[in-house]
Design an enzyme around this catalytic site. Structure first.
Site, mmCIF file in Angstrom:
data_model
loop_
_atom_site.group_PDB
_atom_site.id
_atom_site.type_symbol
_atom_site.label_atom_id
_atom_site.label_comp_id
_atom_site.label_asym_id
_atom_site.label_seq_id
_atom_site.Cartn_x
_atom_site.Cartn_y
_atom_site.Cartn_z
ATOM 1 N N CYS A 48 0.856 -1.184 0.000
ATOM 2 C CA CYS A 48 0.000 0.000 0.000
ATOM 3 C C CYS A 48 0.892 1.234 0.000
ATOM 4 O O CYS A 48 0.627 2.236 -0.670
ATOM 5 C CB CYS A 48 -0.879 0.036 1.247
ATOM 6 S SG CYS A 48 -1.816 -1.454 1.563
ATOM 7 N N HIS B 203 1.078 4.989 -1.825
ATOM 8 C CA HIS B 203 0.450 6.046 -1.036
ATOM 9 C C HIS B 203 1.357 6.695 0.004
ATOM 10 O O HIS B 203 0.942 7.633 0.675
ATOM 11 C CB HIS B 203 -0.835 5.520 -0.406
ATOM 12 C CG HIS B 203 -1.830 5.071 -1.448
ATOM 13 N ND1 HIS B 203 -2.498 5.958 -2.263
ATOM 14 C CD2 HIS B 203 -2.219 3.836 -1.844
ATOM 15 C CE1 HIS B 203 -3.283 5.274 -3.094
ATOM 16 N NE2 HIS B 203 -3.122 3.991 -2.868
ATOM 17 N N ARG C 296 -12.539 -0.118 -1.986
ATOM 18 C CA ARG C 296 -11.241 0.485 -2.262
ATOM 19 C C ARG C 296 -10.103 -0.493 -1.975
ATOM 20 O O ARG C 296 -9.179 -0.650 -2.762
ATOM 21 C CB ARG C 296 -11.108 1.772 -1.443
ATOM 22 C CG ARG C 296 -9.918 2.651 -1.738
ATOM 23 C CD ARG C 296 -9.845 3.125 -3.159
ATOM 24 N NE ARG C 296 -9.282 2.091 -4.047
ATOM 25 C CZ ARG C 296 -9.059 2.260 -5.332
ATOM 26 N NH1 ARG C 296 -9.375 3.405 -5.918
ATOM 27 N NH2 ARG C 296 -8.545 1.307 -6.068
ATOM 28 N N CYS D 209 -7.797 -2.110 -4.895
ATOM 29 C CA CYS D 209 -6.357 -1.811 -4.823
ATOM 30 C C CYS D 209 -5.568 -3.102 -4.951
ATOM 31 O O CYS D 209 -4.593 -3.182 -5.688
ATOM 32 C CB CYS D 209 -6.002 -1.153 -3.486
ATOM 33 S SG CYS D 209 -5.913 0.636 -3.554
#
Lengths: 281, 103
Positions: A195, A199, A238, A242
């Site tokens: 992740c 991000h 989400r 992802c």
């Protein structure tokens, strides 16, 4: 000789294990502070409260388009539907409001919360389905439609309130936080992304036509209307998409690790305002 | 059931700016569902805005318009408090209409 050295190393590892674990598990409050400072330092031009606006905090051109869109937001229908559903009684006469503090109004910023009785993280989506099941109703799909409408309405009533996730002094809550953190930083999928690869490392960069959102405050905007989905999506949606996009196998929506991840990400975004429901390209 | 049409019209000087958001699947007829079956075409064919018995905006739409369409236009000759009538019909014969007060 080699074997002896190996054994020694193993022994050293074994004896060292408990102490390193304790050292690794930094104080979550300090961790949240460090997390926030990382973004503030990386993007000195972005105001702290603006991180919750995701890619729009990173890109001036997208921001202008979004501001125009917000005059007549695409999540409007979901919001209206959510409001209606929220007040509609179940077959037993109770409503969603009966399941929440303050009758569900302005409480979004306290989710996910750690449920000491169940010993697990309860997200808003899970709490809504728990509420339905406790009142003899079938649970909703976690990813879109009704669930997204409900969370959109609840988020809307909390807009502007600072994220306020509590981490009780409970080893299980602490473990959930650590699991969430680990999930966040673990690489997975064929593309071998975590992740954080997108991000934390690359907010504001483009991934094909998209501009990546910063992890700080990323869940404060949930649920979102995505033009790409031509519809609403929840936090569950989400997370699962992802994972598919990095060519990994997504977990089931509201799997324990996803809930822990939501807990971790929401906790480190404490103090930032709720901006959901959001609109994203 | 709430209306499928959301309108906001604001008069500013001589012109009135109108924004509308319409809830409609706008299926093209080219997309398959999870079972592999074609989703039949279902889209708005005509959209009209009337002010004082006169059509001020008329759109002939087709399958190329996106789901839940949004549009914005402005016209002259309306005043605050006037009524605006909005309606659409789709290729399956369904329709919806609503009125909005110009603010």
């Amino acid at each position: 000789m080699m074997r002896a050295a190996g054994l020694l190393a193993l022994l050293a590892l074994l004896t060292a294990a408990p102490s390193t674990q304790a050292a690794d598990a930094a104080d979550p409050a300090a961790e949240a502070k460090a997390f926030r400072e990382f973004f503030v330092k990386k993007f000195p031009q972005v105001k702290l409260d603006d991180f919750v606006n995701g890619p729009y905090s990173m890109n001036e051109d997208m921001r202008r388009q979004w501001e125009e869109k917000e005059e007549f937001p695409p999540y409007q229908f979901a919001l209206d539907a959510g409001k209606e559903m929220f007040s509609q009684p179940f077959k037993n006469g109770k409503t969603y409001a009966d399941c929440f503090d303050n009758r569900g109004i302005g409480v979004r910023q306290t989710y996910p919360m750690f449920d000491a009785t169940a010993g697990k993280v309860v997200t808003l989506e899970l709490a809504l389905n728990n509420c339905r099941e406790a009142n003899g109703e079938a649970p909703l799909s976690y990813v879109k439609d009704e669930m997204a409408s409900l969370t959109a309405y609840m988020a809307f009533t909390s807009r502007g309130k600072a994220m306020d996730i509590k981490l009780p002094d409970d080893p299980r809550a602490r473990a959930a936080f650590e699991t969430g953190k680990q999930y966040f930083y673990t690489r997975r999928g064929q593309l071998n992304f975590s992740c954080a690869s997108c991000h934390v490392q690359s907010p504001g960069e483009r991934i094909r036509a998209e501009v990546l959102a910063p992890a700080l405050g990323i869940l404060n905007a949930m649920p979102i209307y995505r033009s790409e989905w031509s519809g609403m999506g929840t936090t569950s949606r989400r997370f699962t998409t992802c994972n598919s996009q990095i060519r990994g196998v997504p977990l089931e929506p509201q799997a324990e690790e996803y809930r822990d991840l939501e807990y971790y990400l929401s906790y480190v975004s404490n103090g930032l305002p709720v901006s959901g429901p959001g609109a994203r390209p | 059931m709430a209306s499928s049409i959301r309108v906001r019209a604001t008069a500013n000087g001589g012109t009135t700016e109108v924004q509308a958001l319409i809830q409609h699947p706008m299926d093209t007829g080219l997309v398959k569902d999870a079972q592999g079956q074609l989703i039949p075409a279902h889209f708005i064919q005509q959209l009209s805005f009337e002010h004082g018995g006169k059509t001020v905006f008329l759109a002939d739409w087709g399958p190329a318009v996106a789901k839940d369409p949004y549009l914005k236009f402005s016209f002259k000759g309306a005043a605050k408090g006037d009524e605006l009538k909005i309606g659409w019909t789709d290729n399956k014969g369904a329709s919806d209409s609503t009125t909005a007060r110009i603010g």
